[in-house]
Every structure is written in structure tokens, then in C-alpha cells.
Motif scaffolding. Structure first.
Motif, PDB file in Angstrom:
ATOM      1  N   ASP A 164       0.801  -1.001   0.020  1.00 19.36           N
ATOM      2  CA  ASP A 164       0.440   0.282  -0.106  1.00 19.36           C
ATOM      3  C   ASP A 164       0.857   1.606   0.487  1.00 19.36           C
ATOM      4  O   ASP A 164       0.467   2.194  -0.188  1.00 19.36           O
ATOM      5  CB  ASP A 164      -0.786   0.116   1.101  1.00 19.36           C
ATOM      6  CG  ASP A 164      -2.228   1.075   1.259  1.00 19.36           C
ATOM      7  OD1 ASP A 164      -2.949   0.530   0.573  1.00 19.36           O
ATOM      8  OD2 ASP A 164      -1.600   2.065   1.608  1.00 19.36           O
ATOM      9  N   ASN A 165       1.697   1.416   0.603  1.00 20.49           N
ATOM     10  CA  ASN A 165       2.830   2.815   0.428  1.00 20.49           C
ATOM     11  C   ASN A 165       3.682   2.571  -0.625  1.00 20.49           C
ATOM     12  O   ASN A 165       5.104   4.090  -0.603  1.00 20.49           O
ATOM     13  CB  ASN A 165       3.628   2.100   2.088  1.00 20.49           C
ATOM     14  CG  ASN A 165       2.318   2.634   3.183  1.00 20.49           C
ATOM     15  OD1 ASN A 165       1.969   3.148   3.428  1.00 20.49           O
ATOM     16  ND2 ASN A 165       2.730   1.792   4.530  1.00 20.49           N
ATOM     17  N   ALA A 166       4.274   1.669  -0.927  1.00 25.67           N
ATOM     18  CA  ALA A 166       4.573   1.324  -2.248  1.00 25.67           C
ATOM     19  C   ALA A 166       4.653   1.879  -3.099  1.00 25.67           C
ATOM     20  O   ALA A 166       3.130   2.278  -3.659  1.00 25.67           O
ATOM     21  CB  ALA A 166       6.056  -0.002  -2.389  1.00 25.67           C
ATOM     22  N   ARG A 167       5.032   1.561  -4.797  1.00 31.69           N
ATOM     23  CA  ARG A 167       4.846   1.802  -6.043  1.00 31.69           C
ATOM     24  C   ARG A 167       5.719   1.489  -7.139  1.00 31.69           C
ATOM     25  O   ARG A 167       6.725   1.307  -7.240  1.00 31.69           O
ATOM     26  CB  ARG A 167       5.280   3.996  -6.476  1.00 31.69           C
ATOM     27  CG  ARG A 167       4.607   4.027  -7.558  1.00 31.69           C
ATOM     28  CD  ARG A 167       5.627   6.242  -8.110  1.00 31.69           C
ATOM     29  NE  ARG A 167       4.324   6.875  -7.555  1.00 31.69           N
ATOM     30  CZ  ARG A 167       4.615   7.986  -7.374  1.00 31.69           C
ATOM     31  NH1 ARG A 167       5.525   8.496  -7.811  1.00 31.69           N
ATOM     32  NH2 ARG A 167       3.620   9.089  -6.448  1.00 31.69           N
ATOM     33  N   LEU A 168       4.916   0.960  -7.762  1.00 28.29           N
ATOM     34  CA  LEU A 168       5.229   0.072  -8.582  1.00 28.29           C
ATOM     35  C   LEU A 168       5.895   0.134  -9.839  1.00 28.29           C
ATOM     36  O   LEU A 168       4.782   1.243 -10.314  1.00 28.29           O
ATOM     37  CB  LEU A 168       4.825  -1.301  -8.726  1.00 28.29           C
ATOM     38  CG  LEU A 168       4.820  -2.577  -9.392  1.00 28.29           C
ATOM     39  CD1 LEU A 168       5.739  -3.455  -8.490  1.00 28.29           C
ATOM     40  CD2 LEU A 168       3.641  -3.207 -10.256  1.00 28.29           C
ATOM     41  N   VAL A 169       6.961   0.609 -10.487  1.00 23.74           N
ATOM     42  CA  VAL A 169       6.656   1.343 -11.904  1.00 23.74           C
ATOM     43  C   VAL A 169       7.688   0.611 -12.977  1.00 23.74           C
ATOM     44  O   VAL A 169       8.133  -0.143 -12.508  1.00 23.74           O
ATOM     45  CB  VAL A 169       7.798   2.459 -11.475  1.00 23.74           C
ATOM     46  CG1 VAL A 169       8.701   3.418 -12.717  1.00 23.74           C
ATOM     47  CG2 VAL A 169       7.810   3.156 -10.429  1.00 23.74           C
ATOM     48  N   LEU A 170       6.515   0.948 -14.039  1.00 26.30           N
ATOM     49  CA  LEU A 170       6.909  -0.069 -15.036  1.00 26.30           C
ATOM     50  C   LEU A 170       7.211   1.123 -16.338  1.00 26.30           C
ATOM     51  O   LEU A 170       6.331   1.682 -16.703  1.00 26.30           O
ATOM     52  CB  LEU A 170       5.976  -0.886 -14.967  1.00 26.30           C
ATOM     53  CG  LEU A 170       5.015  -1.680 -14.293  1.00 26.30           C
ATOM     54  CD1 LEU A 170       3.566  -2.423 -14.519  1.00 26.30           C
ATOM     55  CD2 LEU A 170       6.074  -3.001 -13.785  1.00 26.30           C
TER      56      LEU A 170
END
Length: 207
Positions: free
Chosen positions: A125-131
Motif C-alpha cells: 500500500d505504501n509502495a509505488r510499482l513503476v513500469l
């Protein structure tokens, strides 16, 4: 092997010890059995574990010739008399290998599993997945991002293992931008105050 060699050196010293009386030598079992029945067995104490015969410290019965020609010259066994028995007992106290410590496996309780779920949920919930993806026109991706790709990237970037059913993604992500993907986690996991559901932030950038 060091403790075996040390034990043999002790045996050699004992056999040469001048405190042994001449009467002890006369009563050596070898001399006794040599005048007995041909197939009489001799009781000996093993100083070393021997396959199919016994373990170190055990008392076994062997043929006199086997003891005289093989076991005794190599100090693999000694006659079963009190002085040798005492020596073997003391040697075993010093050089007996330590027992392997038993490791008990404690099964996770339901409370432990819920703590792991909660920790993983907070991390997602606190992370950001970058693609990063190639685009065609109007920010449209050449190849949409599927649920399986998100699961693989979560494991690679965030070191959290989830299953495809943990993500609520009705259709693949097909454009650049930032998305909030709802997470399907056990309802027993307490949500932070003011939060309705757990989500995963996914940002898709131009490659």
C-alpha cells in the motif's frame, strides 16, 4: 581421527605402565583362551567403531585369532578386564562426540500469519510499482500490462509474493499514467484509519 589416535597412544602407555603386576600379565585372556576349547570366543572392548562388529566402547565376543592378529596389533580392541574397561570409560567421557542439538520446528499460528499478511499489505500500500513500456499513439501502450505481469513485478521490485487473485484488475492496463489497483486480501487484516481498502499504486512510464 585425532581423538582415536590419542586414545591409542594412551593404550600404549597403559600397557607399558610398570604399575601393572606380573600376575596381571600372566592372566592375560589371550594366554587363557589359547589353552581352552578351539572355538571359544573372547570378550573384548572395542576402542573404535567397526562395521558389523560394534561401536566404540561396546563389549563384543570375537575369535581369539582375530583379536590376536588384527584387533590387538592395531589397538582396535582391548581385553575385557577391569583396567582396560576403566581406561575405555574415561576415554569415552573425554572424547565422546557431542550429541547433535535437536531443532524443533514451531508451526506458525494464525496470529503469526495475520501479522505477515498485514506487514505485506502495508508494504504494497505504501509502495509505488513503476513500469516502463513502449507506446503507439496517444499514450496507448503497445502491449497492455496484465495481472500476471504485475504479480511478477511486485515480486521483483517489492520482494512480496502475491497471487493473481490478490489483484482486482478486470482488464489490463493499456495506457501511460498512475493507477490504484485494489488488493484482495483477507478481511481480517485491519485497515489504517480512514482507509477503505488496500491498494497498489502502479505507475506506467514511457520507455
Amino acid at each position: 581421527m585425532a581423538h582415536i589416535q590419542c586414545g591409542r597412544n594412551i593404550l600404549r602407555q597403559i600397557t607399558k605402565d610398570t604399575r601393572l603386576h606380573s600376575s596381571d600379565r600372566v592372566m592375560n585372556p589371550l594366554l587363557y583362551v589359547g589353552q581352552g576349547v578351539r572355538y571359544r570366543k573372547l570378550e573384548v572392548i572395542l576402542t573404535t567403531s567397526i562395521d558389523k562388529l560394534g561401536k566404540a566402547g561396546e563389549t563384543v565376543e570375537v575369535a581369539p585369532g582375530y583379536f590376536r592378529n588384527y584387533l590387538m596389533p592395531k589397538l582396535l580392541a582391548v581385553p575385557n578386564i577391569e583396567k582396560y574397561a576403566y581406561l575405555i570409560r574415561e576415554q569415552r567421557k573425554i572424547y565422546q562426540p557431542k550429541e547433535v542439538e535437536e531443532i524443533k520446528v514451531v508451526k506458525d499460528t494464525e496470529e503469526d500469519r495475520m501479522k505477515e499478511y498485514q506487514s505485506a499489505a502495508k508494504r504494497l500500500d505504501n509502495a509505488r510499482l513503476v513500469l516502463r513500456r513502449f507506446i503507439k499513439i496517444d499514450n496507448e501502450l503497445r502491449s497492455p500490462v496484465t495481472k500476471d505481469e504485475l504479480v511478477a513485478e511486485v515480486a521483483r521490485q517489492l520482494c512480496v509474493r502475491i497471487e493473481p487473485e490478490n489483484l482486482h484488475l478486470p482488464s489490463p492496463l493499456s495506457s501511460l499514467g498512475e493507477f490504484e489497483v485494489p488488493l484482495r486480501l483477507p478481511k481480517a487484516i485491519p485497515l489504517p484509519e480512514g482507509k477503505v481498502q488496500w491498494t497498489l499504486t502502479v505507475k506506467i512510464r514511457r520507455k
